[in-house]
Scaffold this active site. Structure first.
Site, short mmCIF file in Angstrom:
data_model
loop_
_atom_site.label_atom_id
_atom_site.label_comp_id
_atom_site.label_asym_id
_atom_site.label_seq_id
_atom_site.Cartn_x
_atom_site.Cartn_y
_atom_site.Cartn_z
N ARG A 23 0.83 -1.21 0.00
CA ARG A 23 0.00 0.00 0.00
C ARG A 23 0.87 1.26 0.00
NH1 ARG A 23 -5.57 1.45 0.85
NH2 ARG A 23 -6.11 -0.75 0.90
N GLU B 288 -9.34 6.03 7.40
CA GLU B 288 -7.90 6.24 7.23
C GLU B 288 -7.51 7.50 6.45
OE1 GLU B 288 -5.83 1.97 7.01
OE2 GLU B 288 -7.53 2.16 5.66
#
Length: 779
Positions: A325, A728
């Site tokens: 990621r 997030e």
């Protein structure tokens, strides 16, 4: 037959969703009545488990473990070692490399060697100190640089490649390069790691755990105890914070509590001391970033070559997904024509780093913003101009991993609205004027974007289940596979179910997440908790509702257009019935009033091995403008003003979303300015308590803090009520604070890129200031 999901948002005015309603536990939080595991009434005879470890050892072979004095200490019932594990000595999430208890060697300072089971926690803690552990030490590998020298990794290297950076870079008019260190972060959840295990008949085990992944707790406990998964039930009502630190790292403590319960036949609880928690558990991954960027002379990027060197710790844990990621977000919001994005996952003799809010994305995005700032400084242009110049657009909308950026126009519109509402250009002039008039204090200003992919990149995790019961008194039982850690997931899911049945929220009973109700769940992570679980709950509620509609049509001889659910009633033609009355009639007619809903995110096709496919369902966007003042004599810094505009699609609950944005930003600000992890040369973590580790407090929140939701047309993807994830992405809004500090330091020597590392603590700021002055003096 359930109606297609894309039609579900079109039926009448909304009563429960898209409303700013309070968190379901808000009042209980304030009153202190919200029950956490340590608040639960302990069964008679509950024992307490405490970890034992070699407090002086860092890395080396275990020579002897003397436990005689531990066993004979007052109040000790059992002392557990690896010999007591009937199953497999592993608590890893995937790779089988995380021992519950050390066997032949110590892999990092803080590794658990044994566990004391005592009548009281205090007795067990005192006894644990009496162990005599001898270790033959070896030289520890502690930093990314150490690991590079030793060539130690936890998994193979990985890369994204687009175009030909080998030719694109030398063809660029200008080429810049540099190195940046990005620090880690301690989760510092209010409720530490804790679990309580209760033996059940026939070798079963009930485990209460503060975890984001109940199914993994179930699986891990079963694996360690040597019993089938079906013999273990994991339950979570709420956590006092998680932030990723309880996605995989709750496993070990639940396993030890269950192991003690299996051994003694009594309920056993394990609650880590704060110091032990910080020493023994993983953090946000820290990185050494080596970057090179070529541009056309005006600031438009031509080629990028960036390598992320990650300190993963002694085991793999979740480092595969986290580092992937990081790479996925190394483009931030910018198009790279030619790109090579590489990652090395380095093994070090430190705690195994793990998930943390953003899951690697913040580090990748911060590295991209460093390159943008460097281009701006080198060209003498404003960083915002360089950012907008390189945004994805209709012609350039393909990421380095091959996914199209479908809402590229939203990013530009959001940033331009924020640019205007924050009065960016006027304040830019004011900052320049202030800096010209002040020799010691310097201001910085930065407006940075956020583009964050929403979904698990491991395809199988993009699924969720929910169990909904409608009772004959009109009340509704709601259970789903997500976990509540303060983020308001249960509240949002309850609002969705209430909307579907046309009832008020007091009719919906939220129950604890339990693996015996909803099995095989994914972790509550990747910002997808609401996307997945609310949709599964909605499908369950809709199925029950469709059964009721079918029954009503037959019973009252009417068409579906004559049936309406709302205000705790069912309107059939011109007659209104309480929902309870309809439920009783349906029960009498033997209609099933329960359903297990299931949802799998569509369109996720990412194949890691071939580096092809679509890893994300959609992107969430945002922007933040931050103004800071630094003191060049002390390195102290203050955040003077923050303006945020964030995209949540059609918000399910604006009050909760605003809270998540504010909290995420402040947590990210802490990571980038005050939260510094320090290991000494022996591998001992020195910042392992509130006295040595500085998280943001209420006084650190910017006094001028303006947060707004972007007026969106809604998520173009078929998410629940066209909402977008919010967990997030807000963390990365704090990049604007770091970039503003960098801007302030850069004002000392125009044209020179500051050597500023994260976190930008006073020490780091002073180091960068002194370096800028040294370079200015030698020019």
């Amino acid at each position: 037959m359930t109606a297609p999901l894309e039609h579900l948002d079109l039926a009448g005015p909304l009563k429960q969703v898209r409303k700013a309603l309070p968190h379901d536990s808000a009042e209980k939080h304030v009153r202190g009545t919200a029950e956490y595991i340590d608040d639960m009434v302990e069964p008679v005879g509950t024992l307490h488990v405490v970890p034992g470890w070699a407090k002086d050892a860092v890395r080396g072979s275990l020579q002897s473990v003397g436990l005689e004095d531990v066993k004979s200490a007052p109040g000790v019932v059992e002392v557990l070692t690896v010999a007591d594990i009937r199953g497999i000595n592993d608590c890893s999430s995937a790779f089988g490399d995380d021992p519950v208890l050390a066997e032949e060697e110590i892999l990092f300072h803080g590794q658990v060697v044994f566990a004391v089971v005592g009548e009281t926690r205090e007795a067990a803690r005192k006894a644990a100190l009496k162990a005599k552990i001898e270790v033959t030490p070896s030289t520890p590998i502690l930093t990314p640089d150490d690991a590079m020298d030793a060539d130690t990794t936890v998994m193979p290297d990985y890369q994204f490649r687009r175009g030909s950076p080998e030719t694109g870079m030398p063809a660029s008019e200008e080429v810049l390069s540099g190195t940046m260190y990005i620090g880690g972060q301690e989760h510092f959840y209010l409720e530490g790691q804790i679990a309580m295990a209760l033996p059940q008949e026939d070798g079963g085990m009930l485990v209460y755990s503060s975890t984001q992944h109940p199914t993994e707790i179930q699986h891990t406990v079963a694996k360690v105890l040597g019993v089938p998964d079906a013999a273990v039930t994991a339950e979570v009502r709420r956590m006092g914070g998680g932030f990723g630190g309880k996605e995989s790292q709750a496993n070990q403590w639940a396993a030890l509590a269950a192991l003690a319960a299996q051994k003694t036949g009594r309920a056993c609880k394990m609650r880590l001391d704060r110091d032990d928690d910080m020493i023994m558990t993983g953090k946000r991954h820290d990185f050494k970033v080596e970057w090179k960027v070529g541009h056309d002379g005006t600031g438009k990027i031509r080629a990028v070559d960036i390598q992320f060197l990650a300190r993963c710790g002694y085991s793999a844990d979740l480092s595969l997904g986290v580092n992937d990621r990081t790479m996925f977000h190394a483009d931030s919001s910018y198009f790279y024509p030619d790109a090579l994005i590489r990652s090395r996952r380095l093994r070090t003799d430190t705690c195994s780093n793990t998930a943390f809010r953003g899951f690697g994305g913040p580090q990748g995005m911060l590295a991209a913003e460093r390159m943008i700032d460097a281009i701006a400084i080198q060209t003498g242009r404003d960083p915002l101009e360089i950012r907008k110049l390189n945004f994805y657009d209709a012609e350039h909308n393909l990421t380095p991993y091959g996914m199209p950026v479908e809402e590229h126009e939203l990013m530009l519109d959001l940033v331009e609205k924020l640019e205007k509402s924050s009065d960016y250009w006027t304040r830019r002039e004011e900052v320049a004027r202030f800096n010209s008039q002040n020799a010691v204090l310097k201001k910085g200003l930065a407006l940075t974007p956020v583009k964050f992919g929403i979904s698990f990149t491991l395809k199988q995790l993009n699924q969720a289940g929910a169990l909904v019961h409608l009772y004959t008194d009109g009340s509704i039982h709601l259970n789903h596979g997500g976990t509540e850690m303060g983020q308001g997931l249960n509240q949002k899911v309850a609002q969705v179910v209430a909307e579907e049945f046309g009832v008020t929220l007091d009719k919906v009973r939220i129950t604890a997440t339990n693996t015996s109700k909803v099995p095989n769940t994914a972790p509550t992570a990747a910002s997808s908790g609401t996307d997945l679980n609310a949709m599964a709950a909605r499908k369950a509620a809709r199925e029950i509702k469709e059964r009721l509609i079918t029954y009503i049509r037959e019973q009252y001889q009417c068409g579906p257009e004559a049936i309406h659910f709302g205000d705790n009633k069912v309107l059939v033609g011109g007659e209104a019935f309480p929902l309870a009355a309809i439920a009783k009639q349906a029960f009498a007619a033997r209609i099933q009033l329960s359903h297990a809903g299931f949802y799998a995110t569509p369109g996720i096709t990412w194949d890691r091995d071939s580096v092809t496919g679509r890893p994300f369902f959609y992107f969430a966007y945002g922007g933040a403008c931050s103004e800071v003042t630094i003191d060049t004599m002390t390195g102290e810094m203050s955040v003077d003003r923050v303006d945020i505009l964030h995209d949540v699609g059609h918000s399910l609950n604006p009050a909760i979303d605003l809270g998540q944005i504010e909290g995420g930003f402040v947590q990210g600000m802490g990571w980038l300015t005050t939260e510094e992890l320090v290991w000494d040369e022996k591998g001992h973590l020195r910042t392992h308590a509130p006295s040595t580790y500085k998280i943001p407090t209420a006084s650190d929140v910017p006094e001028d803090f303006r947060v707004d939701l972007y007026e969106s047309d809604g998520n173009p993807q078929a998410t629940v009520y066209r909402s977008k994830a919010v967990g997030e992405p807000p963390v990365m809004l704090a990049n604007s604070v770091f970039c503003a500090v960098n801007d302030a330091v850069a004002s000392l020597n125009p044209g020179e890129v500051p050597a500023l590392d994260a976190p930008a603590t006073p020490e780091a700021i002073m180091k960068a200031v002194q370096d800028m002055r040294r370079r200015k003096g030698t020019q």
